[in-house]
Structure formats: structure tokens, C-alpha cells
Design an enzyme around this catalytic site. Structure first.
Site, short mmCIF file in Angstrom:
data_model
loop_
_atom_site.label_atom_id
_atom_site.label_comp_id
_atom_site.label_asym_id
_atom_site.label_seq_id
_atom_site.Cartn_x
_atom_site.Cartn_y
_atom_site.Cartn_z
N ALA A 6 0.87 -1.19 0.00
CA ALA A 6 0.00 0.00 0.00
C ALA A 6 0.90 1.23 0.00
O ALA A 6 1.17 1.83 1.03
CB ALA A 6 -0.91 -0.02 1.22
N TYR A 37 8.08 9.42 6.05
CA TYR A 37 6.97 8.75 5.38
C TYR A 37 7.28 8.55 3.90
O TYR A 37 7.19 7.42 3.38
CB TYR A 37 5.69 9.58 5.55
CG TYR A 37 4.46 8.91 5.03
CD1 TYR A 37 3.93 7.79 5.66
CD2 TYR A 37 3.81 9.38 3.89
CE1 TYR A 37 2.80 7.16 5.18
CE2 TYR A 37 2.69 8.76 3.39
CZ TYR A 37 2.18 7.65 4.04
OH TYR A 37 1.07 7.03 3.55
#
Ligand code: UDP
Length: 188
Positions: A6, A37
Site C-alpha cells: 500500500a 513517510y
């Protein structure tokens, strides 16, 4: 078993081309506050790509829908909560930055289609209907019949200026397209 990574539109960073195709390498600040991130997702893609396992990479663009955490700090959840409480809508910066919001059931069906395919990706999963944050705030005020006013707060550091998926691969390889438009999804 088959593994779905994902991944995220954040791999494109603050993109210099739009819409973003999977072939675009992105424009990421490796040191900024979003770097953990962004770079984490990018290295995860690398690991999937060099792995001998059966993997597929989905690049998920902004997704929204019921049961978002109210304190998550995301634009959709913040704006809806603020509008329902007739509180100021906090738009970061000038609000001319864009996003493309995909309703959660569309995102989920895209991921299921990817898992059921032979693709290894990356494949963008998102709704190409692009909107400025100002427009989104105005839409939510109108839909909630709210008395809220828009206030501009400081821009977030390294906030991407534009984000819009090119979903040609998803359409041609998966026969997938989102079908919930933003106004309908926001009402849900
Ligand atoms: N944003 C905003 N007000 C808020 C929360 C977010 O203007 O109360 C902006 C944020 O700066 C960004 C956009 O909305 O430009 C989308 O932010 P979100 O956190 O929802 O998603 P992401 O930044 O991961 O795309």
C-alpha cells in the site's frame, strides 16, 4: 502468497509534472518533516521490486470516507468537523494547493482488482478529479449548510502544491475507475 504494497502518492513528493504518471520519479525532500513517510514508502517499493516474491505496488492517492478519525488532522475530516460545529475552517496557506480525493469504496475496489490481477505495478489508485483546498472548504460549508468562515493558517512545510493521479494504467490494465464523485462521497 501475493503481497500488496500500500504505497502512496507521497512517493511523487511535491511533483513538478501533473497529472502524475507512474513513470514519474518524483520530487522528494529527503530531509524534510515528511521525509520519513515519503522515503519509507519509496524504499518499500524498492524492496518489493527487487524481491523474488509475488508483489504488487499500489500508489494510493488521498482517500476519504466514513469512520475517518476526527482528530487525524486531515483536510476532509477537519473541514467537516469544523463545518458541523460552525467553527472556522482552517485552510493552510493560500488554499490553492490541489488534491484529488477518492472515496474509500473506490480505493478498496481498486486494491482488490490489483490483488486479483497479474500486475506488479506500481499502479496509481485515485480519483483524477482535482480540486483546490479552498474549493473543498467551500463545498463542505455549502453541503453542511454551515455558517463557518474560512481562515488561512501557516502553510505546512513541504506541502505538495499539486496532486492528481494519471489512472491510465488502472483503466487499461484493471478496467478500474472510481465512480463516486466528490459531492456524493462527502454527503455519505
Ligand atoms: N490542510 C488544510 N487544513 C487542514 C488540514 C489540511 O488546509 O486543517 C491541507 C494540507 O496542508 C494539504 C491538504 O489540506 O495541503 C491535504 O492535507 P491532508 O493531510 O488531508 O493530506 P495530504 O497532505 O497527505 O495530501
Amino acid at each position: 502468497s501475493r503481497l500488496l504494497q500500500a504505497s502512496t502518492s507521497e512517493v511523487y513528493g511535491d511533483p513538478l509534472v501533473t497529472p502524475q504518471k507512474e513513470e514519474y520519479w518524483g520530487n522528494v525532500n529527503a530531509l524534510g518533516p515528511r521525509a520519513c513517510y515519503d522515503e519509507g514508502k519509496r524504499v518499500a517499493e524498492t524492496m518489493c521490486t527487487i524481491s523474488s516474491a509475488d508483489t504488487v505496488i499500489a500508489r494510493i492517492f488521498n482517500t476519504y470516507g466514513p469512520h475517518m478519525a476526527l482528530n487525524d488532522g486531515r483536510a476532509v475530516s477537519n473541514f467537516i468537523l469544523q463545518a458541523l460545529e460552525n467553527k472556522p475552517i482552517t485552510v493552510h496557506g493560500d488554499g490553492l494547493q490541489t488534491r484529488s480525493f477518492c472515496y474509500v469504496s473506490d480505493t478498496a475496489s481498486g486494491l482488490i482488482d490489483l490483488m486479483n490481477s497479474d500486475e506488479s505495478g506500481p499502479v496509481n489508485i485515485g480519483n483524477p478529479e482535482e480540486v483546490t483546498l479552498l474549493q473543498l472548504a467551500e463545498e463542505i460549508i455549502e453541503l453542511a449548510d454551515s455558517k463557518s468562515r474560512i481562515v488561512h493558517t501557516d502553510s505546512a512545510v513541504d506541502d505538495p502544491h499539486q496532486r492528481c493521479p494519471d489512472i491510465y494504467h488502472a483503466i487499461t490494465k484493471l478496467n478500474w475507475m472510481p465512480d463516486v464523485d466528490r459531492r456524493t462521497g462527502l454527503k455519505y
